[in-house]
Write a protein that holds these residues in place. Structure first.
Motif, mmCIF file in Angstrom:
data_model
loop_
_atom_site.group_PDB
_atom_site.id
_atom_site.type_symbol
_atom_site.label_atom_id
_atom_site.label_comp_id
_atom_site.label_asym_id
_atom_site.label_seq_id
_atom_site.Cartn_x
_atom_site.Cartn_y
_atom_site.Cartn_z
ATOM 1 N N TYR A 170 15.621 -5.801 -7.281
ATOM 2 C CA TYR A 170 15.016 -6.011 -5.971
ATOM 3 C C TYR A 170 13.545 -6.361 -6.184
ATOM 4 O O TYR A 170 12.803 -5.607 -6.806
ATOM 5 N N LYS A 171 13.132 -7.503 -5.628
ATOM 6 C CA LYS A 171 11.759 -7.980 -5.834
ATOM 7 C C LYS A 171 10.769 -7.321 -4.876
ATOM 8 O O LYS A 171 9.566 -7.303 -5.136
ATOM 9 N N SER A 172 11.270 -6.803 -3.759
ATOM 10 C CA SER A 172 10.402 -6.175 -2.754
ATOM 11 C C SER A 172 11.106 -4.947 -2.214
ATOM 12 O O SER A 172 12.340 -4.898 -2.109
ATOM 13 N N VAL A 173 10.300 -3.942 -1.840
ATOM 14 C CA VAL A 173 10.881 -2.694 -1.316
ATOM 15 C C VAL A 173 9.941 -2.074 -0.294
ATOM 16 O O VAL A 173 8.727 -2.041 -0.479
ATOM 17 N N SER A 174 10.530 -1.604 0.807
ATOM 18 C CA SER A 174 9.754 -0.867 1.806
ATOM 19 C C SER A 174 10.642 0.205 2.419
ATOM 20 O O SER A 174 11.867 0.139 2.330
ATOM 21 N N PRO A 203 9.302 -4.819 -13.818
ATOM 22 C CA PRO A 203 8.372 -5.848 -13.356
ATOM 23 C C PRO A 203 7.396 -5.279 -12.326
ATOM 24 O O PRO A 203 7.674 -4.245 -11.711
ATOM 25 N N PRO A 204 6.251 -5.942 -12.120
ATOM 26 C CA PRO A 204 5.283 -5.477 -11.133
ATOM 27 C C PRO A 204 5.936 -5.253 -9.767
ATOM 28 O O PRO A 204 6.779 -6.055 -9.330
ATOM 29 N N LEU A 205 5.544 -4.175 -9.119
ATOM 30 C CA LEU A 205 6.212 -3.749 -7.900
ATOM 31 C C LEU A 205 5.200 -3.026 -7.019
ATOM 32 O O LEU A 205 4.389 -2.244 -7.514
ATOM 33 N N THR A 206 5.235 -3.307 -5.717
ATOM 34 C CA THR A 206 4.426 -2.554 -4.757
ATOM 35 C C THR A 206 5.361 -1.849 -3.787
ATOM 36 O O THR A 206 6.246 -2.488 -3.209
ATOM 37 N N LEU A 207 5.181 -0.541 -3.616
ATOM 38 C CA LEU A 207 5.982 0.219 -2.664
ATOM 39 C C LEU A 207 5.254 0.277 -1.324
ATOM 40 O O LEU A 207 4.077 0.640 -1.272
ATOM 41 N N LEU A 208 5.951 -0.078 -0.246
ATOM 42 C CA LEU A 208 5.402 0.043 1.102
ATOM 43 C C LEU A 208 6.100 1.200 1.808
ATOM 44 O O LEU A 208 7.317 1.163 2.016
ATOM 45 N N ILE A 209 5.326 2.229 2.158
ATOM 46 C CA ILE A 209 5.852 3.405 2.839
ATOM 47 C C ILE A 209 5.243 3.474 4.233
ATOM 48 O O ILE A 209 4.030 3.378 4.392
ATOM 49 N N ASP A 210 6.088 3.643 5.231
ATOM 50 C CA ASP A 210 5.654 3.739 6.616
ATOM 51 C C ASP A 210 6.066 5.106 7.139
ATOM 52 O O ASP A 210 7.230 5.488 6.999
ATOM 53 N N LEU A 253 5.029 11.269 -3.435
ATOM 54 C CA LEU A 253 5.347 9.972 -4.042
ATOM 55 C C LEU A 253 4.080 9.169 -4.294
ATOM 56 O O LEU A 253 3.920 8.549 -5.353
ATOM 57 N N VAL A 254 3.156 9.183 -3.329
ATOM 58 C CA VAL A 254 1.903 8.445 -3.498
ATOM 59 C C VAL A 254 1.136 8.961 -4.715
ATOM 60 O O VAL A 254 0.621 8.185 -5.534
ATOM 61 N N ALA A 255 1.075 10.278 -4.868
ATOM 62 C CA ALA A 255 0.372 10.861 -6.016
ATOM 63 C C ALA A 255 1.039 10.453 -7.323
ATOM 64 O O ALA A 255 0.355 10.121 -8.303
ATOM 65 N N ALA A 256 2.378 10.447 -7.352
ATOM 66 C CA ALA A 256 3.096 10.048 -8.566
ATOM 67 C C ALA A 256 2.873 8.571 -8.880
ATOM 68 O O ALA A 256 2.698 8.193 -10.046
ATOM 69 N N GLY A 268 0.261 4.350 -12.107
ATOM 70 C CA GLY A 268 -0.283 3.001 -11.994
ATOM 71 C C GLY A 268 0.617 2.036 -11.252
ATOM 72 O O GLY A 268 0.521 0.818 -11.432
ATOM 73 N N VAL A 269 1.478 2.549 -10.383
ATOM 74 C CA VAL A 269 2.358 1.703 -9.566
ATOM 75 C C VAL A 269 1.731 1.547 -8.182
ATOM 76 O O VAL A 269 1.515 2.546 -7.496
ATOM 77 N N PRO A 270 1.431 0.325 -7.740
ATOM 78 C CA PRO A 270 0.794 0.137 -6.438
ATOM 79 C C PRO A 270 1.657 0.677 -5.297
ATOM 80 O O PRO A 270 2.878 0.462 -5.280
ATOM 81 N N VAL A 271 1.011 1.376 -4.371
ATOM 82 C CA VAL A 271 1.728 1.936 -3.225
ATOM 83 C C VAL A 271 0.847 1.831 -1.989
ATOM 84 O O VAL A 271 -0.373 1.993 -2.062
ATOM 85 N N ILE A 272 1.475 1.527 -0.858
ATOM 86 C CA ILE A 272 0.805 1.482 0.445
ATOM 87 C C ILE A 272 1.470 2.527 1.317
ATOM 88 O O ILE A 272 2.696 2.529 1.470
ATOM 89 N N LEU A 273 0.675 3.437 1.901
ATOM 90 C CA LEU A 273 1.205 4.419 2.848
ATOM 91 C C LEU A 273 0.531 4.193 4.192
ATOM 92 O O LEU A 273 -0.676 4.387 4.328
ATOM 93 N N ASN A 274 1.297 3.760 5.183
ATOM 94 C CA ASN A 274 0.794 3.601 6.545
ATOM 95 C C ASN A 274 1.225 4.806 7.374
ATOM 96 O O ASN A 274 2.419 5.015 7.599
ATOM 97 N N LEU A 275 0.259 5.612 7.815
ATOM 98 C CA LEU A 275 0.549 6.769 8.652
ATOM 99 C C LEU A 275 0.302 6.364 10.103
ATOM 100 O O LEU A 275 -0.813 6.009 10.483
ATOM 101 N N ARG A 276 1.361 6.396 10.916
ATOM 102 C CA ARG A 276 1.320 5.873 12.281
ATOM 103 C C ARG A 276 1.178 7.029 13.278
ATOM 104 O O ARG A 276 2.134 7.743 13.555
ATOM 105 N N GLU A 277 -0.018 7.199 13.799
ATOM 106 C CA GLU A 277 -0.305 8.338 14.672
ATOM 107 C C GLU A 277 0.551 8.305 15.937
ATOM 108 O O GLU A 277 0.664 7.269 16.604
#
Length: 287
Positions: free
Chosen positions: A171-175, A219-226, A244-247, A252-261
């Motif tokens: 999988y090339k992309s994951v969210s 391969p390079p991978l960015t995790l998107l977490i909502d 997960l973000v701390a791990a 060294g794995v890029p991760v985005i965490l969007n916290l939706r108030e």
């Protein structure tokens, strides 16, 4: 296509939302899956990217396709979207319908190792091998096998993350929306993993995104977490995205965490932000 039976077909956003059934060799029962063909699939002149969507506890293949409104964004970007069911159906294992978070509708996208679950509850292999290969073969005229992503919600978010980390490059992309990020350390995961995998916690780590990302070398991978800030399962420590973000950061794995108030765990929340997730996948899959 001989093994596929068309269950339903509805036109939406210029494309077609279909549901097929087939006999699964991994799960040893009949399974449904949804597949959305955007308008760009008509004529089959070019092959399109695919995103798999994994639903959460209590869901079938129907929840996402009827509640999220994703078809508008899949049509805009020209992305095929596949949605499996969440567990085997109709295999009648004793106790499989006694609770909402284990058994029917709660397969956790893993391969069970414990009897009596190990014969049928093989959602990990079903998703990442059987259904994956079936989609690529049955719809080879429109599916680009080199541009496949995956996303999910709650238990399905766990499944999307684990499937990506266990199968580097597939999988090339994951969210994920409100994923169960560290099942080894939360009540949902402890119940499911004990039931499906047994008491050996080293086996649990093989199906836990927070543990898997520590050793990721693909391969390079960015995790998107909502994550919704008013999600009761978040505040009750079932989801643990911060773990997960701390791990990820330590590995060294890029991760985005969007916290939706103010947003909860429901499809109202998913419908609000599903367009952003399709933008994310489209940017990677069309690069």
């Amino acid at each position: 296509m001989d093994q596929l039976q068309l269950v339903s077909s509805n036109k939406i956003c210029g494309g077609f939302q279909k549901v097929y059934s087939h006999e699964s060799s991994e799960l040893k029962c009949k399974m449904n899956f949804s597949i959305y063909f955007p308008p760009q699939a008509e004529g089959g002149d070019s092959k399109l990217p695919v995103v798999f969507y994994l639903s959460g506890l209590t869901c079938t293949e129907q929840n996402f396709i009827s509640k999220s409104g994703f078809q508008r964004y899949a049509a805009e970007h020209g992305i095929i979207v596949v949605g499996p069911d969440t567990s085997p159906r109709g295999v009648k294992i004793e106790g499989d319908d006694e609770s909402w978070d284990f058994g029917v509708s709660a397969g956790f996208y893993l391969d069970a190792a414990k009897e009596p679950w190990s014969k049928h509850y093989r959602m990990g292999s079903y998703l990442n091998k059987e259904l994956y290969d079936l989609v690529l073969q049955a719809f080879s005229s429109v599916v680009d096998p080199n541009r496949i992503g995956i996303m999910g919600h709650s238990m399905g978010g766990h499944g999307a993350l684990v499937s990506t980390l266990r199968n580097p490059g597939q999988y090339k992309s994951v969210s994920a929306f409100a994923p169960i990020c560290n099942p080894c350390a939360c009540p949902w995961g402890e119940k499911a993993f004990t039931g499906y995998l047994g008491d050996d916690k080293s086996k649990w780590a093989e199906w836990d995104a927070t543990e898997l990302v520590k050793h990721y070398d693909g391969p390079p991978l960015t995790l998107l977490i909502d994550q919704g800030g008013a999600d009761k399962f978040y505040t009750d420590k079932q989801l643990l995205p911060e773990n997960l973000v701390a791990a990820c950061r330590s590995a060294g794995v890029p991760v985005i965490l969007n916290l939706r108030e103010g947003y909860d765990h429901s499809y109202y929340y998913i419908a609000t932000y599903i367009g952003e997730h399709f933008d994310f996948h489209a940017k990677i899959l069309k690069a």
